[in-house]
Design a protein around this motif. Structure first.
Motif, PDB file in Angstrom:
ATOM      1  N   PRO A   5       0.780  -1.250   0.000  1.00  0.00           N
ATOM      2  CA  PRO A   5       0.000   0.000   0.000  1.00  0.00           C
ATOM      3  C   PRO A   5       0.809   1.296   0.000  1.00  0.00           C
ATOM      4  N   THR A   6       2.031   1.303   0.486  1.00  0.00           N
ATOM      5  CA  THR A   6       2.764   2.576   0.529  1.00  0.00           C
ATOM      6  C   THR A   6       4.171   2.430  -0.047  1.00  0.00           C
ATOM      7  N   SER A   7       4.753   3.581  -0.415  1.00  0.00           N
ATOM      8  CA  SER A   7       6.127   3.573  -0.952  1.00  0.00           C
ATOM      9  C   SER A   7       7.093   3.059   0.091  1.00  0.00           C
ATOM     10  N   ARG A  46      -7.983   2.005   6.320  1.00  0.00           N
ATOM     11  CA  ARG A  46      -8.315   3.300   5.716  1.00  0.00           C
ATOM     12  C   ARG A  46      -7.281   3.677   4.646  1.00  0.00           C
ATOM     13  N   GLN A  47      -5.995   3.490   4.961  1.00  0.00           N
ATOM     14  CA  GLN A  47      -4.953   3.806   3.974  1.00  0.00           C
ATOM     15  C   GLN A  47      -5.136   2.956   2.709  1.00  0.00           C
ATOM     16  N   LEU A  54      -6.097   4.354  -1.062  1.00  0.00           N
ATOM     17  CA  LEU A  54      -5.272   4.045  -2.231  1.00  0.00           C
ATOM     18  C   LEU A  54      -6.130   3.396  -3.319  1.00  0.00           C
ATOM     19  N   THR A  55      -6.994   2.488  -2.901  1.00  0.00           N
ATOM     20  CA  THR A  55      -7.868   1.798  -3.857  1.00  0.00           C
ATOM     21  C   THR A  55      -8.724   2.811  -4.612  1.00  0.00           C
ATOM     22  N   GLU A  56      -9.316   3.730  -3.871  1.00  0.00           N
ATOM     23  CA  GLU A  56     -10.158   4.751  -4.498  1.00  0.00           C
ATOM     24  C   GLU A  56      -9.342   5.582  -5.494  1.00  0.00           C
ATOM     25  N   ARG A  92     -10.526  -3.540 -11.762  1.00  0.00           N
ATOM     26  CA  ARG A  92     -10.598  -4.157 -10.440  1.00  0.00           C
ATOM     27  C   ARG A  92      -9.297  -3.935  -9.678  1.00  0.00           C
ATOM     28  N   VAL A  93      -9.463  -3.785  -8.372  1.00  0.00           N
ATOM     29  CA  VAL A  93      -8.313  -3.871  -7.467  1.00  0.00           C
ATOM     30  C   VAL A  93      -8.516  -5.159  -6.673  1.00  0.00           C
TER      31      VAL A  93
END
Ligand code: SF4
Length: 394
Positions: free
Chosen positions: A176-178, A239-240, A244-246, A256-257
């Motif tokens: 989800p994050t760098s 939430r994170q 990101l998905t949104e 799709r994700v």
């Protein structure tokens, strides 16, 4: 390891490379209708390609396989990482194309889901995948569904050629994050992943516009692009992940994700212990919330916020939202807008549409709602019919 050296035989190669592909979740239906031309073979249906389920319950489409499990990268959550002690093999493009066709002719499969470890470098890997698919499409005239993974870092020229041959492409966002990426997958970075996603989005849009103008134009990834994210290997909140998905849906027009609960298959100090259970309930809640984003008009910020950054383990996201917004309920079913109805737990898209249609003819009561497919055991607490609740009180 020699590519396609026959050491394990086709069956052995398929067992190893099919098993290595099972952690890739991005494998749902095709979304494309196509018949083969004269002399061609195979067809593709929007209803989807065949699926199978692995022993651990994951959905696997047949034939879902890696070109190779050899990899120049060292993502520490992956069984195929460079430093893992595992037998390495690779299909040659011809070998894999032949195998796919044989399986198709025997009715085992309806399509191919092709991924790969990074053999030497992204371009070399992409060229081999491209050659496999070229043989299938141009030599065997295979018209079945093909989903290919785009390897981040590949030349756009190769992605362009790949996109013209396959139905769907996906670029895995992975984590989800760098910061999680640089911690667990040091050879990857977010920009290198987002670049091909942007390229595919732009080319799909271009192909769509050309189709409007010229009617006959080469398709580019007609079933759209998707991505996959590993859940639970790192500490990000739900939430994170949802935000990101949104962002991915909005900015990259993803079809799709996919979320994949992290399966602790390797021992590593940065990862959950091997005996920890995979967070399958989180994966399930994320899919429910993903549905709310795509079909129910919710924003990620409404589903989870700073005060509630994680899903409830026992309550689904829509019900959890409704319980936190009790001031909006109960709703009078005979007056509520379509958008309001969609937010009631127990009312889905179909039942909301039926309610709107039915109430043009008469005032609805709770029995009528049940007949329209509303799940009353959930919805009853949030609705009034003709001013009365389910107990008949005003
Ligand atoms: S790139 Fe990373 S996740 Fe993909 S096969 Fe190689 S090590 Fe595994």
């Amino acid at each position: 390891m020699v590519a396609g050296d026959g050491r394990y035989g086709s069956d052995g190669e398929l067992k190893i490379l099919g098993d290595a592909a099972k952690y890739d979740a991005a494998c749902t239906s095709s979304g494309v209708d196509r018949k083969s031309g004269p002399g061609g073979i195979g067809s593709s249906m929007a209803a989807g390609i065949c699926h199978s389920f692995a022993g651990d319950g994951r959905c696997i489409s047949l034939l879902k396989v890696l070109m190779t499990n050899a990899c120049a990268y060292d993502c520490c959550y992956c069984v195929n990482r460079r430093s893992a002690d595992t037998p390495r093999i690779a299909f040659s493009p011809r070998e894999l194309a032949d195998l796919t066709i044989q399986f198709y002719r025997r009715n085992y499969i309806e399509g191919l889901f092709l991924s790969s470890g990074v053999l030497k470098n992204p371009d070399y890997t992409c060229e081999r995948m491209l050659e496999t698919i070229r043989i299938l499409r141009q030599e065997y005239h295979f018209a079945g569904y093909i989903h290919a993974k785009a390897i981040p870092g590949s030349d756009p020229v190769l992605l362009e050629q790949l996109g013209q041959l396959v139905d769907r492409m996906s670029v895995n966002i992975e984590l989800p994050t760098s910061s999680s990426l640089s911690l667990l997958a040091p050879d990857k970075n977010k920009q290198a992943i987002l670049r091909p996603m942007g390229f595919i989005r732009d080319r799909m849009e271009e192909a769509r516009q050309q189709l409007v103008r010229y009617r006959h134009t080469p398709a580019f990834v007609p079933a759209g692009q998707s991505t996959q994210m590993i859940i639970g290997a790192t500490k990000e909140s739900d939430r994170q992940i949802l935000q990101l998905t949104e962002g991915l849906y909005r900015n990259y027009r993803l079809k799709r994700v996919f979320f994949s609960a992290y399966m602790p298959v390797v021992e590593h100090s940065l990862l959950p212990a091997k005996d920890e259970k995979p967070p399958l309930w989180r994966e399930h809640r994320l899919y429910q919330a993903d549905w709310l984003l795509r079909f129910y008009g919710f924003d990620a910020g409404e589903i989870l916020d700073e005060r509630q950054p994680n899903f409830h383990p026992y309550i689904d996201p829509k019900c959890y939202w409704a319980l936190r917004h009790r001031e909006l309920f109960p709703l009078e079913v005979n007056r509520a807008s379509y958008e309001e109805l969609l937010r009631v737990p127990g009312i889905g898209v179909r039942s909301a549409q039926r309610i709107i249609r039915a109430r043009r003819l008469c005032q609805l009561d709770f029995d009528g709602l049940a007949r329209l497919g509303v799940v009353l055991k959930r919805a009853q607490y949030f609705l009034l019919c003709k001013g009365k609740n389910v107990m008949g009180s005003l």
